[in-house]
Design an enzyme around this catalytic site. Structure first.
Site, PDB file in Angstrom:
ATOM      1  N   ASP A 107       0.752  -1.186  -0.006  1.00  0.00           N
ATOM      2  CA  ASP A 107       0.075  -0.073  -0.185  1.00  0.00           C
ATOM      3  C   ASP A 107       1.024   1.233   0.154  1.00  0.00           C
ATOM      4  O   ASP A 107       1.774   1.557  -0.945  1.00  0.00           O
ATOM      5  CB  ASP A 107      -1.046   0.152   1.122  1.00  0.00           C
ATOM      6  CG  ASP A 107      -1.891   0.919   1.200  1.00  0.00           C
ATOM      7  OD1 ASP A 107      -2.964   1.137   0.317  1.00  0.00           O
ATOM      8  OD2 ASP A 107      -1.829   2.036   1.972  1.00  0.00           O
ATOM      9  N   TYR A 214      -1.770  11.320   1.981  1.00  0.00           N
ATOM     10  CA  TYR A 214      -2.783  11.596   0.720  1.00  0.00           C
ATOM     11  C   TYR A 214      -2.711  12.850   0.407  1.00  0.00           C
ATOM     12  O   TYR A 214      -2.737  13.185  -0.894  1.00  0.00           O
ATOM     13  CB  TYR A 214      -4.132  11.002   1.239  1.00  0.00           C
ATOM     14  CG  TYR A 214      -4.344   9.558   1.108  1.00  0.00           C
ATOM     15  CD1 TYR A 214      -4.519   8.716  -0.019  1.00  0.00           C
ATOM     16  CD2 TYR A 214      -3.942   8.941   2.390  1.00  0.00           C
ATOM     17  CE1 TYR A 214      -4.529   7.332   0.290  1.00  0.00           C
ATOM     18  CE2 TYR A 214      -4.076   7.582   2.661  1.00  0.00           C
ATOM     19  CZ  TYR A 214      -4.509   6.786   1.504  1.00  0.00           C
ATOM     20  OH  TYR A 214      -4.341   5.250   1.516  1.00  0.00           O
ATOM     21  N   HIS A 279      -6.953  -6.489  -0.653  1.00  0.00           N
ATOM     22  CA  HIS A 279      -5.814  -5.586  -0.825  1.00  0.00           C
ATOM     23  C   HIS A 279      -4.759  -5.731   0.218  1.00  0.00           C
ATOM     24  O   HIS A 279      -3.821  -5.424   0.290  1.00  0.00           O
ATOM     25  CB  HIS A 279      -6.491  -4.040  -0.474  1.00  0.00           C
ATOM     26  CG  HIS A 279      -5.466  -2.948  -0.086  1.00  0.00           C
ATOM     27  ND1 HIS A 279      -4.809  -2.537  -1.423  1.00  0.00           N
ATOM     28  CD2 HIS A 279      -5.204  -2.520   0.831  1.00  0.00           C
ATOM     29  CE1 HIS A 279      -4.030  -1.512  -1.018  1.00  0.00           C
ATOM     30  NE2 HIS A 279      -4.218  -1.366   0.503  1.00  0.00           N
TER      31      HIS A 279
END
Length: 299
Positions: A107, A214, A279
């Site tokens: 990730d 982010y 994921h």
């Protein structure tokens, strides 16, 4: 250092930031650095740490800056890609008996691993990435694939000030536990696992720091897109190191097309897809992931 089963806990300062880490294996063994993603911490590698150490590697899994017990520098700019990569380079210098290492990332840790191999090829002996797209492939899919745009909505929503913190952080970070539980295969995370992740995210400043990854990334990507549109070109995205890409195909956030058409950026690449994994691939299929990592490192 404090001993916790098969590993030790410690802290070190690299790149002007204090990082908590877990380490296993002998200090003079070849170094492997394990980089976790959002919203996790070193604990996401609990299955791989002892297995890699038993196979003869010195394994270091940090809480990346801002997470869990690591320092949480203020401001979005503290989480720019250059700073995150600098942390990894510092860890390799601190723990390696040479100036390079094997890097594994999942990730966000995978994104940082890609960028480390691109920007500092001399420090990466081998690269393994789990469910994290090569940055150029991600931009490619955003431009041409409406499904990837739809799956990326959460990253856009994280740009809002305070709102994501309120939603994920309410009731002792219940939203973090819900995110993990609802997007993984049944039974991947038990109640003790979810409690640990919630506690890590509940530490003062941790959730904002994690979301700032982010926020910093979007600002950096916008600047890159503007420069390319103006005709200034971009930096190379080529990875020289031998690379293993492990991909859980049931990833709700990333399309499988991100594993395709990478030859121009990653000439020495092996792709291993796990159709039943999500994921959270090293948690969904820990034995499969460990087996593939050991086979790859042993080549």
């Amino acid at each position: 250092m404090a001993l916790d089963g098969a590993w030790t806990h410690g802290q070190t300062v690299v790149n002007d930031v204090r990082l908590h880490y877990v380490a296993a294996g002998e200090e003079d063994d070849p170094l492997v650095v394990l980089l976790h993603g959002f919203p996790e911490f070193w604990y996401s590698w609990r299955e791989q740490l002892p297995a890699l150490a038993d196979a003869g590697y010195r394994v270091v899994a940090p809480d990346m800056r801002g997470y869990n017990r690591s320092e949480k520098p203020p401001g979005v700019g503290s989480y720019r890609t250059a700073e995150l990569v600098g942390d990894v380079v510092g860890l390799i210098d601190r723990f390696g008996d040479s100036s390079s290492a094997r890097i594994v990332g999942h990730d966000w840790g995978g994104l940082v691993a890609w960028e480390t191999a691109i920007r500092y090829p001399e420090v990466v002996d081998q690269l393994a990435v789990l469910n994290a797209p090569h940055p150029a492939a991600y931009r490619r899919e955003l431009r041409r694939n409406s499904d990837q745009w739809r799956r990326s909505w959460y990253a856009v929503s994280f740009q809002l000030p305070l709102v994501p913190e309120a939603l994920l952080g309410a009731r002792d970070c219940a939203g973090v536990g819900r995110l993990l539980r609802e997007t993984a295969n049944p039974g991947t995370f038990d109640e003790d696992d979810l409690r640990r992740y919630r506690e890590a995210a509940s530490r003062p400043g941790a959730l904002t720091a994690a979301l700032n990854y982010y926020r910093a990334a979007l600002r950096g990507n916008l600047r890159r897109e503007i420069r390319e549109w103006l005709g200034f070109g971009g930096r190379s995205a080529v990875v020289d190191a031998p690379t293993l890409l492990i991909w859980g195909e049931r990833d709700p956030a990333l399309v499988v097309e991100l594993t395709e058409g990478l030859d121009g950026w990653v000439p020495d690449l092996r792709v291993e897809r796990l159709p039943e994994a999500t994921h959270w691939v090293q948690n969904d299929r820990p034995d499969d992931v460990t087996e593939r990592l050991l086979a790859f490192f042993g080549e």
